[in-house]
Design an enzyme around this catalytic site. Structure first.
Site, PDB file in Angstrom:
ATOM      1  N   ASP A   1       2.966  -1.957   4.596  1.00  0.00           N
ATOM      2  CA  ASP A   1       2.016  -0.912   5.000  1.00  0.00           C
ATOM      3  C   ASP A   1       1.865  -1.075   6.503  1.00  0.00           C
ATOM      4  OD1 ASP A   1      -0.086   0.782   5.461  1.00  0.00           O
ATOM      5  OD2 ASP A   1      -1.526  -0.253   4.174  1.00  0.00           O
TER       6      ASP A   1
ATOM      7  N   ARG B   1      -2.665 -10.136   1.760  1.00  0.00           N
ATOM      8  CA  ARG B   1      -3.552  -9.315   0.929  1.00  0.00           C
ATOM      9  C   ARG B   1      -3.629  -9.857  -0.495  1.00  0.00           C
ATOM     10  NH1 ARG B   1      -2.392  -2.928   2.643  1.00  0.00           N
ATOM     11  NH2 ARG B   1      -2.315  -3.311   4.877  1.00  0.00           N
TER      12      ARG B   1
ATOM     13  N   GLU C   1      -8.298  -0.994  17.328  1.00  0.00           N
ATOM     14  CA  GLU C   1      -8.415  -2.203  18.161  1.00  0.00           C
ATOM     15  C   GLU C   1      -8.656  -1.832  19.629  1.00  0.00           C
ATOM     16  OE1 GLU C   1      -8.491  -5.526  17.350  1.00  0.00           O
ATOM     17  OE2 GLU C   1      -8.661  -4.706  15.330  1.00  0.00           O
TER      18      GLU C   1
ATOM     19  N   SER D   1     -11.863  -3.949   8.362  1.00  0.00           N
ATOM     20  CA  SER D   1     -11.943  -2.811   9.291  1.00  0.00           C
ATOM     21  C   SER D   1     -11.940  -1.471   8.557  1.00  0.00           C
ATOM     22  CB  SER D   1     -10.769  -2.850  10.264  1.00  0.00           C
ATOM     23  OG  SER D   1      -9.543  -2.753   9.551  1.00  0.00           O
ATOM     24  N   HIS D   2     -11.362  -1.427   7.358  1.00  0.00           N
ATOM     25  CA  HIS D   2     -11.265  -0.174   6.605  1.00  0.00           C
ATOM     26  C   HIS D   2     -12.064  -0.196   5.300  1.00  0.00           C
ATOM     27  CE1 HIS D   2      -8.144   0.561   9.513  1.00  0.00           C
ATOM     28  NE2 HIS D   2      -8.010   1.781   9.077  1.00  0.00           N
TER      29      HIS D   2
ATOM     30  N   THR E   1      -0.416   7.601  14.818  1.00  0.00           N
ATOM     31  CA  THR E   1       0.072   6.233  14.611  1.00  0.00           C
ATOM     32  C   THR E   1       0.659   6.093  13.194  1.00  0.00           C
ATOM     33  OG1 THR E   1      -2.166   5.564  14.007  1.00  0.00           O
ATOM     34  CG2 THR E   1      -1.510   5.188  16.272  1.00  0.00           C
TER      35      THR E   1
ATOM     36  N   LYS F   1      12.113   3.514  18.737  1.00  0.00           N
ATOM     37  CA  LYS F   1      12.192   3.391  17.276  1.00  0.00           C
ATOM     38  C   LYS F   1      10.820   3.575  16.626  1.00  0.00           C
ATOM     39  CE  LYS F   1      16.551   1.020  17.105  1.00  0.00           C
ATOM     40  NZ  LYS F   1      17.403  -0.068  16.592  1.00  0.00           N
TER      41      LYS F   1
ATOM     42  N   ARG G   1       6.888 -15.601   5.725  1.00  0.00           N
ATOM     43  CA  ARG G   1       5.963 -14.858   4.865  1.00  0.00           C
ATOM     44  C   ARG G   1       6.451 -13.428   4.675  1.00  0.00           C
ATOM     45  NH1 ARG G   1       4.163 -15.936   9.833  1.00  0.00           N
ATOM     46  NH2 ARG G   1       3.695 -14.118  11.119  1.00  0.00           N
ATOM     47  N   LEU G   2       5.965 -12.838   3.597  1.00  0.00           N
ATOM     48  CA  LEU G   2       6.318 -11.456   3.267  1.00  0.00           C
ATOM     49  C   LEU G   2       5.138 -10.549   3.569  1.00  0.00           C
ATOM     50  CD1 LEU G   2       8.062 -11.760  -0.190  1.00  0.00           C
ATOM     51  CD2 LEU G   2       8.998 -10.665   1.837  1.00  0.00           C
ATOM     52  N   PRO G   3       5.415  -9.288   3.922  1.00  0.00           N
ATOM     53  CA  PRO G   3       4.312  -8.340   4.039  1.00  0.00           C
ATOM     54  C   PRO G   3       3.585  -8.278   2.687  1.00  0.00           C
ATOM     55  CG  PRO G   3       6.389  -7.353   4.781  1.00  0.00           C
ATOM     56  CD  PRO G   3       6.727  -8.665   4.159  1.00  0.00           C
TER      57      PRO G   3
END
Lengths: 335, 335
Positions: free
Chosen positions: B178, B308, B188, B46-47, B159, B230, B302-304
């Site tokens: 991120d 990627r 989206e 998308s980017h 955002t 938050k 899972r980890l951020p």
């Protein structure tokens, strides 16, 4: 609940005497007593005088060394570290801030890493001290694990709050954000468990990661992260800053903040102080004013920190109504 | 969707040629082309290339000055500022990082404030560059307002994502967070609007702050903050860091990132680079390994950044399948 109204000076004095009676040195008790009065002034009664009997218990059982001497070091031109030596977080942070504030003013940005520390109470109390000095204060503190990773169900990070305080007119912050990574504070779930009341869906998860309305089941499982995986991300950010970057104990290895078991938690705090003139060339205050004015101009809209600012102004005049049951516990400690 | 597989070098080359054909200098196009290939490698299509025709349009309409020369200054011993001069964010950030990286190594912590800037693409791409240099990288970038304050309904902050990248073995980050402050990316909702499809409740709000399933209504209203108030707090944190602290344009005053109207958005980016050895005394890497190993040891956890990292390793070998329709647009620009 029966209450009695005390002045902020009375709250500070009671806190100091109880902490000293439990075996805390006056030098270590003073910053904690000052913070307790400020926390009551801000209207956060859950973290004010109610914590004094717990702090005293933790000095007596050895979870905190009331006689500790925190050790400060300058490890790089813009970095201060403090080893809290398993004492209270407050004197360690204050010792660090004494060096951090002038350093941030000359360097433009500086960091303070605190390890071998303890629950620092309301994180926003500390970042506010940086804002009072004209600096933007960022803060992070970690806690024993209670949030599970995305896709998992066993806790790996605490409810880990972050805070930012922005200098305002007259010593009060223009904006103060202080928020944990969970949907709700763990203390709220513990309160429901004590009262035998159910919790709403979305507050906590059972030990298989499924929603629960039973607070006792939730406390054995995990706290729900705010906004799902993004809450986990925020908790991980804070864990990296407050524990990994300070060389403190991770939430997975820390002893509990509640109860008397497990010895010192040895968790950490990380603060960044920034001189807004150095980074913005002077435009900072006007931009903050434009942002906060635009928000306040909307009917019903509010900023984080508005409630605390309002409560504080009133408390300085009227004092604070405190729980008599808590006062009785504190008076027993003082003897 | 018809796709064609390109190597990362081919993606970079196509991006560079299109940007230059649209009127961007080679010096300004290069960092954007490198980032585009890296973004495709990370699997964030998308980017990636999809943005090249938009960037070219923005150079042509004057939303970005393709020939800009960013100006760097050292405003305090640990602070670098860059005026992006309404050019692309990428060359401005790279110019800043050239000074930020060595400064953070000597000072322990250093900051980079970028103003008069533009959409910086994937924020985590930039923090990753700091992690590759052995530093912990924190990043913040602001965007035109689309999130309303608590209690209000008119957008006041974007955002606004934050990112943290942690050095790992072999150049890839051990952990990369991120995340934006909204429940879902605005792109989206725009995609659903183009396709005439409804959006789930919880993605966006109408102009009175009520939930909507109509993407067009949501785009005229506001984006839902992740985790309620938050998420607003996170967006405000980022606005303070990326706009107020840099002297950039607030989200309420910035021109849109999409379309050709309104001239340069003049938004900002703020980065903090930290030497983990200076703050942790050397314990950092082992603590990060203990945290990530504990998380990976849980079934399904899972980890951020895991996704990627995995995509990147594969993309270096196999290249990336890209949309043929996008390629045709880019080839038309190159001519």
């Amino acid at each position: 609940m029966e209450t009695r109204t005390l002045s902020l000076a009375e709250i500070e004095d009671l806190s100091l005497r109880a902490l000293v009676a439990a075996g805390t040195s006056v030098e270590n008790a003073r910053p904690l007593a000052v913070a307790t009065a400020a926390t009551e002034a801000d209207g956060i009664s859950s973290h004010g005088l109610a914590y004094i009997p717990i702090y005293c218990e933790h000095v007596i059982c050895g979870k905190v060394d009331g006689q500790a001497t925190p050790k400060r070091e300058t490890t790089a031109p813009s970095v201060i570290t403090v080893d809290a030596a398993t004492g209270f977080a407050h004197p360690a942070i204050d010792l660090g801030f004494d060096a951090l504030v002038p350093l941030a003013r000359t360097q433009g940005i500086a960091a303070l890493a605190v390890n071998n520390s303890y629950n620092c109470g309301v994180l926003g109390y500390h970042t506010q001290q940086l804002a009072k000095a004209g600096l933007v204060g960022l803060g992070f503190t970690n806690a024993p694990a209670s949030i599970a990773p995305s896709g998992g169900f066993k806790p790996v990070v605490g409810t880990n709050p972050f805070s930012i305080a922005v200098p305002g007119a007259g010593g009060d912050p223009a904006l103060l954000i202080d928020q944990s990574a969970s949907t709700i504070a763990k203390s709220e779930v513990m309160k429901r468990a004590r009262e035998g009341k159910p919790i709403p869906v979305g507050w906590a998860l059972d030990s298989e990661g499924q929603p629960t309305t039973d607070p006792a089941v939730g406390l054995k499982g995990s706290m729900a992260p705010s906004g799902g995986y993004k809450g986990v991300g925020t908790a991980l950010l804070v864990e990296l800053m407050a524990a990994a970057l300070t060389g403190a104990t991770l939430g997975i290895d820390a002893s509990p903040f509640s109860g008397t078991a497990g010895g010192p938690p040895r968790t950490g705090q990380f603060f960044i102080a920034i001189d807004p003139i150095a980074t913005s060339g002077g435009g900072f205050a006007a931009l903050v004013a434009r942002l906060t004015d635009t928000i306040h101009a909307q009917d019903g809209a509010r900023l984080p920190g508005d409630g605390r600012n309002k409560h504080r102004i009133q408390a300085r005049i009227d004092g604070v109504a405190v729980n008599v049951a808590t006062l009785e516990k504190i008076e027993t400690i003082i003897g």
